[in-house]
Write a protein that holds these residues in place. Sequence first.
Motif, short mmCIF file in Angstrom:
data_model
loop_
_atom_site.label_atom_id
_atom_site.label_comp_id
_atom_site.label_asym_id
_atom_site.label_seq_id
_atom_site.Cartn_x
_atom_site.Cartn_y
_atom_site.Cartn_z
N VAL A 65 31.47 -8.90 19.94
CA VAL A 65 30.48 -8.73 20.98
C VAL A 65 31.06 -7.78 22.03
O VAL A 65 32.24 -7.89 22.38
CB VAL A 65 30.14 -10.10 21.61
N ASP B 187 29.92 -7.76 10.41
CA ASP B 187 29.91 -6.41 10.98
C ASP B 187 29.19 -6.33 12.31
O ASP B 187 29.07 -5.27 12.89
CB ASP B 187 29.32 -5.40 9.98
N GLU B 188 28.71 -7.47 12.84
CA GLU B 188 28.08 -7.50 14.16
C GLU B 188 29.07 -7.86 15.25
O GLU B 188 28.72 -7.89 16.42
CB GLU B 188 26.92 -8.51 14.15
N TYR C 178 24.70 2.06 10.86
CA TYR C 178 24.09 0.77 10.52
C TYR C 178 22.63 0.95 10.16
O TYR C 178 22.09 0.31 9.35
CB TYR C 178 24.22 -0.22 11.70
N GLU D 195 19.02 -2.15 19.23
CA GLU D 195 19.30 -3.54 19.61
C GLU D 195 18.94 -3.80 21.07
O GLU D 195 18.39 -4.85 21.40
CB GLU D 195 20.76 -3.91 19.35
N MET E 34 26.05 -6.38 23.18
CA MET E 34 25.63 -6.05 21.82
C MET E 34 26.43 -6.84 20.80
O MET E 34 27.62 -7.09 21.00
CB MET E 34 25.82 -4.56 21.57
N GLY E 35 25.76 -7.20 19.71
CA GLY E 35 26.43 -7.86 18.60
C GLY E 35 26.32 -9.37 18.69
O GLY E 35 25.62 -9.92 19.52
N SER E 36 27.00 -10.03 17.77
CA SER E 36 27.04 -11.48 17.77
C SER E 36 28.39 -11.94 17.24
O SER E 36 29.12 -11.18 16.61
CB SER E 36 25.90 -12.06 16.93
N GLU F 40 21.93 2.46 16.62
CA GLU F 40 21.94 1.01 16.48
C GLU F 40 21.92 0.34 17.85
O GLU F 40 21.20 -0.64 18.07
CB GLU F 40 23.16 0.55 15.69
N GLY G 195 26.51 -14.46 13.36
CA GLY G 195 25.90 -13.30 12.69
C GLY G 195 26.72 -12.84 11.51
O GLY G 195 27.58 -13.56 11.00
N ASP G 196 26.40 -11.63 11.06
CA ASP G 196 27.17 -11.02 9.99
C ASP G 196 28.49 -10.52 10.57
O ASP G 196 28.56 -10.16 11.74
CB ASP G 196 26.39 -9.85 9.38
#
Length: 173
Positions: free
Chosen positions: A29, A25-26, A173, A100, A15-17, A96, A22-23
């Motif tokens: 990872v 707040d992502e 989120y 995702e 999850m995330g980047s 969230e 990304g932003d």
Amino acid sequence: INMEFVRINPGAFVMGSEMEIGDGDEAPVHKVTFTKPYYLGKYEVTQQQWKEIMGNNPSEFEGDKLPVDTVSWNDCQNFLTKLKEKTGIQFSLPTEAQWEFACRADTTTALNSGNNLDCTDKDCRGESSNLAEVAWYDKNSDRKTHPVGLKKPNNFGLYDMHGNVWEWCFDWY
């Protein structure tokens, strides 16, 4: 009311980047694992469905097959409460992480179609023929919403996971 749901089977994903993609707040990872299945709407909630449950239509862009827009998180909670009253089934917004996982649909690419963006700008946002296959966004939407389900679904059979309107999640989120 007619709403279709897709079963999302247990699984794991990253999850995330990264902050540079990304932003902020992502990041960071991290791996997330789901041990139980859950269900997610096959399409965004339409204005027709919203009107059947809520008796009103708060949307800026009007049309029965368009996704409902201009609703708050609290409006969505009221919708889910009234939906339970009509059906006897408990509903909730996805977390969230659930959203995702369902959006990515077993892909590791930028888009849930399995494609990466064809980047022409620094942060890889908005300039992609690949993006146009799966999303309504600022370059192809004519600055309005479009009927749900017109773009390609992801590998889980979910539509409009990129673009058209923003989706609310249960958590922060």
